[in-house]
Enzyme design. Structure first.
Site, PDB file in Angstrom:
ATOM      1  N   GLY A 232      34.460  39.620  37.926  1.00 39.15           N
ATOM      2  CA  GLY A 232      34.498  40.721  38.886  1.00 39.15           C
ATOM      3  C   GLY A 232      35.237  40.418  40.161  1.00 39.15           C
ATOM      4  O   GLY A 232      35.003  41.084  41.185  1.00 39.15           O
ATOM      5  N   SER A 233      36.201  39.459  40.129  1.00 37.45           N
ATOM      6  CA  SER A 233      36.902  39.159  41.391  1.00 37.45           C
ATOM      7  C   SER A 233      37.717  40.373  41.863  1.00 37.45           C
ATOM      8  O   SER A 233      37.821  40.619  43.060  1.00 37.45           O
ATOM      9  CB  SER A 233      37.793  37.925  41.245  1.00 37.45           C
ATOM     10  OG  SER A 233      38.914  38.213  40.452  1.00 37.45           O
ATOM     11  N   ASN A 234      38.267  41.134  40.919  1.00 33.33           N
ATOM     12  CA  ASN A 234      39.002  42.347  41.318  1.00 33.33           C
ATOM     13  C   ASN A 234      38.054  43.403  41.870  1.00 33.33           C
ATOM     14  O   ASN A 234      38.358  44.062  42.865  1.00 33.33           O
ATOM     15  CB  ASN A 234      39.785  42.916  40.124  1.00 33.33           C
ATOM     16  CG  ASN A 234      41.107  42.206  39.932  1.00 33.33           C
ATOM     17  OD1 ASN A 234      42.023  42.366  40.725  1.00 33.33           O
ATOM     18  ND2 ASN A 234      41.186  41.379  38.901  1.00 33.33           N
TER      19      ASN A 234
ATOM     20  N   ILE B 128      38.739  52.680  25.880  1.00 36.37           N
ATOM     21  CA  ILE B 128      38.011  53.840  26.417  1.00 36.37           C
ATOM     22  C   ILE B 128      38.045  54.968  25.382  1.00 36.37           C
ATOM     23  O   ILE B 128      39.123  55.372  24.937  1.00 36.37           O
ATOM     24  CB  ILE B 128      38.635  54.312  27.753  1.00 36.37           C
ATOM     25  CG1 ILE B 128      38.639  53.168  28.771  1.00 36.37           C
ATOM     26  CG2 ILE B 128      37.892  55.522  28.313  1.00 36.37           C
ATOM     27  CD1 ILE B 128      37.282  52.620  29.149  1.00 36.37           C
TER      28      ILE B 128
ATOM     29  N   HIS C  12      46.333  45.366  34.098  1.00 32.35           N
ATOM     30  CA  HIS C  12      46.600  44.456  32.987  1.00 32.35           C
ATOM     31  C   HIS C  12      47.376  43.258  33.528  1.00 32.35           C
ATOM     32  O   HIS C  12      48.329  43.426  34.298  1.00 32.35           O
ATOM     33  CB  HIS C  12      47.400  45.178  31.904  1.00 32.35           C
ATOM     34  CG  HIS C  12      47.576  44.335  30.683  1.00 32.35           C
ATOM     35  ND1 HIS C  12      46.564  44.147  29.762  1.00 32.35           N
ATOM     36  CD2 HIS C  12      48.628  43.583  30.251  1.00 32.35           C
ATOM     37  CE1 HIS C  12      46.994  43.345  28.810  1.00 32.35           C
ATOM     38  NE2 HIS C  12      48.236  42.977  29.085  1.00 32.35           N
TER      39      HIS C  12
ATOM     40  N   ASP D  92      46.280  49.612  26.644  1.00 35.79           N
ATOM     41  CA  ASP D  92      47.351  49.201  27.569  1.00 35.79           C
ATOM     42  C   ASP D  92      48.612  50.060  27.432  1.00 35.79           C
ATOM     43  O   ASP D  92      49.728  49.557  27.456  1.00 35.79           O
ATOM     44  CB  ASP D  92      47.739  47.725  27.303  1.00 35.79           C
ATOM     45  CG  ASP D  92      46.532  46.809  27.408  1.00 35.79           C
ATOM     46  OD1 ASP D  92      45.673  47.073  28.258  1.00 35.79           O
ATOM     47  OD2 ASP D  92      46.469  45.839  26.633  1.00 35.79           O
TER      48      ASP D  92
ATOM     49  N   GLU E  95      47.053  40.532  41.592  1.00 36.52           N
ATOM     50  CA  GLU E  95      46.050  41.586  41.366  1.00 36.52           C
ATOM     51  C   GLU E  95      45.273  41.848  42.650  1.00 36.52           C
ATOM     52  O   GLU E  95      45.090  42.996  43.065  1.00 36.52           O
ATOM     53  CB  GLU E  95      45.101  41.167  40.239  1.00 36.52           C
ATOM     54  CG  GLU E  95      45.806  41.079  38.892  1.00 36.52           C
ATOM     55  CD  GLU E  95      44.871  40.891  37.721  1.00 36.52           C
ATOM     56  OE1 GLU E  95      43.726  40.443  37.921  1.00 36.52           O
ATOM     57  OE2 GLU E  95      45.289  41.183  36.596  1.00 36.52           O
TER      58      GLU E  95
END
Ligand code: GAR
Length: 309
Positions: free
Chosen positions: A129-131, A205, A221, A262, A291
């Protein structure tokens, strides 16, 4: 003997199909369940009739003859009475919150003000979860962008701790239910989710969710799509392939989500060099820097609220 089934006339079928499509469109637009939408329509109908009835009764008490003045006063009266009537009816039908916001929005529009409600965002993530953390921190304090929910498919994933630390509600989802399509839609609607961000979410999804959020789901991505995308191409698998193929550069792609992995329309790409000494780990670090530098800003721009630098 051949059985004859009742065939509705084409006009009735066309009307029914059109009605269902409109119903679905309204449900998506207002982000409410089917039952809520029926109750909302009932509130509009009953509230409207009540307002018309009360308006005529009040007009009968006024010493004004039927004519232009009568029509003007009647229109003004109805404009004032309508919000009161629908709010009143919405209470027993359980739709008060919806109508309170709806009327505030109309008043805001008449006043020429831009809608002040923030865009409510759900982040889907499966990993550390760093983003997600970066986005949460960048959007903190924004009056326009609000993270309302973290959705995760891995119990114990780091992103859940991040959600807890930031007092953001989270939802742990199950594969079978998720792939049914709209199983988790009520939860997303409960948090009045307007927009979905995939930040390291590895499941495809389902079509139902994409239809419920058309052009409102974005993904990041860790490669320059269309290269190194598709099923099984995620995280370190991407960086291993990039190094193995002797690529001279790699980067990130932020794109809308469609029904293929993607694949949706690209919104943004950023690049970084891959040098001869690079390993998948060092490439991963370079890509993660990109990112963290760009993702929150790009989301904010897509939503029309660029962040202050
Ligand atoms: C990110 O590098 C993201 O690009 C990648 O997962 C990582 C999640 O990191 N996503 C994909 O590979 C999707 N195909 P994080 O959990 O530290 O944000």
């Amino acid at each position: 003997m051949k059985a004859h089934f009742f065939q509705p006339p084409a006009a009735i079928s066309a009307f029914f199909i059109h009605f269902c499509a409109m119903f679905q469109k309204l449900q998506n637009r207002w982000k409410v369940s089917g039952i809520s939408l029926v109750l909302i329509i009932c509130t509009f109908a009953i509230g409207g009739s009540l307002c018309g009835y009360a308006g005529r009764k009040i007009m009968a008490l006024l010493p004004v003859d039927k004519g232009v003045l009568w029509v003007i006063i009647y229109i003004l009266l109805i404009t004032l009475l309508w919000p009161l009537a629908v709010l009143l009816v919405s209470i027993p039908l359980g739709q008060f919150t919806f109508f309170r916001k709806y009327i505030a929005k109309i008043i805001g529009r008449f006043g020429g003000r831009r809608q002040t409600q923030p865009v409510r965002i759900a982040i889907f993530a499966s990993g550390g979860g760093s983003n997600a953390l970066q986005i949460i921190n960048r959007f903190a304090g924004s009056p326009h962008l609000k993270i309302v929910l973290i959705v995760c498919n891995k119990p114990g994933a780091g992103v859940l701790q991040i959600a807890a630390d930031h007092h953001i509600p989270y939802l742990v989802i199950e594969k079978e239910a998720f792939f049914k399509g709209t199983h988790y839609l009520p939860e997303l609607q409960q948090y009045q989710t307007d927009f979905i961000v995939l930040a390291g979410f590895l499941w495809k999804i389902p079509a139902g969710l994409i239809q419920a959020y058309p052009h409102k789901i974005v993904n990041i991505h860790p490669a320059l799509l269309p290269k190194y995308g598709g099923k099984g191409m995620y995280g370190h698998f991407v960086h291993e392939a990039v190094v193995q193929n002797g690529e001279k550069e790699t980067g990130i792609t932020i794109h809308y989500v469609d029904e293929q992995y993607d694949h949706g329309t690209h919104i943004f790409q950023a690049r970084c060099p891959v040098t001869p000494g690079d390993t998948p780990e060092t490439v991963a670090q370079k890509v993660l820097v990109l990112e963290h530098r760009h993702f929150a800003e790009v989301i904010a721009q897509v939503l029309g609220y660029p962040l202050a630098t």
